[in-house]
Structures are given as C-alpha cells and as structure tokens.
Design a protein around this motif. Structure first.
Motif, PDB file in Angstrom:
ATOM      1  N   TRP A  36       0.878   3.926  -2.937  1.00 44.10           N
ATOM      2  CA  TRP A  36       0.498   5.354  -2.674  1.00 44.10           C
ATOM      3  C   TRP A  36       1.578   6.264  -3.022  1.00 44.10           C
ATOM      4  CZ3 TRP A  36       1.073  10.026  -0.681  1.00 44.10           C
ATOM      5  CH2 TRP A  36       0.061  10.720  -0.297  1.00 44.10           C
TER       6      TRP A  36
ATOM      7  N   TYR B 231       0.945  -1.237   0.009  1.00 45.25           N
ATOM      8  CA  TYR B 231       0.072  -0.248  -0.028  1.00 45.25           C
ATOM      9  C   TYR B 231       1.042   1.309   0.111  1.00 45.25           C
ATOM     10  CZ  TYR B 231      -3.406   3.362   1.536  1.00 45.25           C
ATOM     11  OH  TYR B 231      -4.338   4.537   1.262  1.00 45.25           O
TER      12      TYR B 231
ATOM     13  N   LEU C 159      -9.332   1.683  -3.186  1.00 42.70           N
ATOM     14  CA  LEU C 159      -8.150   1.247  -2.447  1.00 42.70           C
ATOM     15  C   LEU C 159      -7.513   0.115  -2.903  1.00 42.70           C
ATOM     16  CD1 LEU C 159      -6.866   1.426   0.548  1.00 42.70           C
ATOM     17  CD2 LEU C 159      -8.891  -0.277   1.234  1.00 42.70           C
TER      18      LEU C 159
ATOM     19  N   PHE D 215      -4.298   0.459  -5.048  1.00 38.40           N
ATOM     20  CA  PHE D 215      -2.834   0.721  -4.235  1.00 38.40           C
ATOM     21  C   PHE D 215      -2.037  -0.627  -4.123  1.00 38.40           C
ATOM     22  CE2 PHE D 215      -5.529   4.361  -3.271  1.00 38.40           C
ATOM     23  CZ  PHE D 215      -4.588   5.518  -3.834  1.00 38.40           C
ATOM     24  N   PHE D 216      -2.702  -1.454  -4.148  1.00 39.21           N
ATOM     25  CA  PHE D 216      -2.289  -2.785  -3.832  1.00 39.21           C
ATOM     26  C   PHE D 216      -1.798  -3.503  -4.992  1.00 39.21           C
ATOM     27  CE2 PHE D 216      -4.911  -2.276   0.070  1.00 39.21           C
ATOM     28  CZ  PHE D 216      -3.706  -2.628   0.899  1.00 39.21           C
TER      29      PHE D 216
END
Length: 286
Positions: free
Chosen positions: A33, A29, A54, A57-58
C-alpha cells in the motif's frame, strides 16, 4: 484401564504457522500500500480513487524487496538497521545495568554502554514509565512491530518514488507508448490525423481552472521524437473506465518536476481506439 496420556508441552505448530502467516500478510499489504501510494502520488493521483485489486498489494512488495540487486541490498541493510533499532529500544525499556554480564562481545558491550548513557535522560525515564504499563512480553512485541512498520514505510516509499521517477522519464520508462483515437469534438485536446498543425476549435467547450495548462497542452498532444528532448505520451494506468495518460519528462529533470497527467473517460459507446506499444513508431522506409 487405559491411562490418559500426560499433556505435552510441544507448541501448536499449525497455530504458530497461521499466526506467522497472518503477521506476514499484514506486513506485505502495508508495504504494498505504501509503495503504490508513493508511486501514484508522484503522478499527483490519490491511490484510493484507483480501486486497485487487493491481491496486487501482496505481490508488489516483492518488487520492493527483490526487484533488483540494489533493491535486495537495501532490503538487507534495512533488516540490519531494524534489528539494531529494536535492540537499542528494548535496552532503553529495561532497567539500567550496573555491571556487565560476562561473555559479551564488543558490539554488545558498546550497545550496553550507549543505553546506560541514554537511561540518564529525562525523556527515556518517561518512556520507560509509560512502557511499564504493559506486560513485558507485550512491550517487546510492540517495539518489534513498530520498528518493522517504520522501516517498511520508508523502504516502500523510497522504492515507490524511485520507480515512479524512472517511469516518468522517457529514456528509462517501462510504461507503454500510447495512441488514443477519439471521435470528433469528444475531447478538448487532440489533433486531426490528417492535419496535425491546426488547433481544433473550442467553441463548444467550457473551462474552469488554469487556462494556461490547456493552451500549453494543445500544442503538445502528439508524440514527436524528432525534437530534443523528445515528446512522448505513455499510459500510466487504465482503471474502471478511466484512462490515465502522461507526457514523459526529459532526461535529468528537476527533483520537484512532475509530468502532465490527463485523465480521460472511456466512451460508453466503445468508439475509442487505444493503441499501446513498447516504444515509439519508426519512420516508414521509402
């Protein structure tokens, strides 16, 4: 009478695996980011305003680590540098060695000699005194995590800026070419499809800021591949009812050159037309 089996010293494999996955998720993450922050900062956009999903970001760290052969090479080099920095830092936090331990290879011997010289400096003594406030295992874990985060930061930042610059240049961009069709008088910028040479009047619009930017862009709203360098508009991202367009840079731009970015609100009535293409249109054959 049954006897209670003696406790075993085997580690909790499941608990260890969960901990490792949790640490890995944090690193992924953090890398994702920083990459997206660097990428969109190149286009003068703040990542917090885009409300990106979300899970992205992974996923994006795999682009950082394995996106190309050169990216994989940088990842391997970064891993080697990280291990070296961790060893040097831990060596500084340990008490200075007065003699060498046997069976050391040449690299380890040089590393110990190097740390012995650093141990004599006042700054290292203060750092070691501060580190003594923490238990030894925690001290080493902090060093490992801090160096990994530092290396991941610079690796993700470098890759993010590199990819953004590549996408900003027309000849290397992988972003789609765009055509945005809007109702009359909805935008201050734009051309009539049947009259591309006339500047639409701006009598019903107001302006705050640099009027020169508006005047410059009023003469560059359309894609034109017949000029040198070609002028091409591409889609950067479409998110939460906003469309982000930019005019690509020419080949070999200056290091500090950035593209113009237009942020357009999607029409609530759904009467806008957005056309995307992997490349610019070709002249119609006669």
């Amino acid at each position: 009478m049954s006897q209670t089996p003696p406790p075993t010293n085997n580690p909790n494999i499941l608990g260890t695996l969960v901990s490792l996955l949790g640490i890995l998720a944090v690193f992924l993450y953090f890398t994702g980011w920083i990459y997206r922050w660097a990428y969109f900062s190149f286009f003068q956009l703040e990542i917090t305003t885009l409300d990106l999903p979300l899970e992205s970001f992974f996923i994006i760290p795999f682009q950082v680590f394995l996106g190309s052969f050169w990216a994989f090479g940088k990842t391997v080099l970064a891993a080697v540098v990280t291990v070296f920095l961790i060893q040097v830092t831990i060596g500084l936090l340990e008490p200075p060695r007065r003699q060498f331990v046997g069976n050391l290879n040449r690299l380890q011997s040089r590393l110990i000699r190097f740390t012995q010289k650093l141990h004599r400096s006042g700054i290292v003594r203060k750092i070691r005194s501060f580190a003594d406030l923490f238990p030894q295992p925690l001290r080493y874990e902090i060093v490992i995590v801090v160096w990994i985060l530092i290396v991941l930061f610079w690796l993700a930042r470098w890759q993010g800026i590199t990819d953004a610059r590549q996408d900003a240049i027309n000849d290397t961009s992988s972003l789609p070419v765009i055509t945005l069709v809007t109702p009359k008088d909805q935008l201050a910028l734009g051309r009539k499809p049947n009259d591309l040479l006339t500047n639409p009047p701006l009598k019903d619009f107001h302006i705050i800021g640099d009027s020169g930017l508006l005047e410059n862009l009023r003469r560059q709203e359309t894609t034109d591949t017949t000029i040198n360098p070609p002028r091409v508009w591409r889609l950067l991202i479409e998110r939460n009812g906003w469309i982000y367009l930019f005019k690509t840079l020419p080949p070999n731009p200056a290091p500090d050159e950035r593209p113009y970015v237009l942020v357009i609100r999607e029409s609530d009535g759904g009467d806008q037309l957005l056309i995307l293409s992997p490349e610019t249109s070709k002249p119609a054959s006669k």
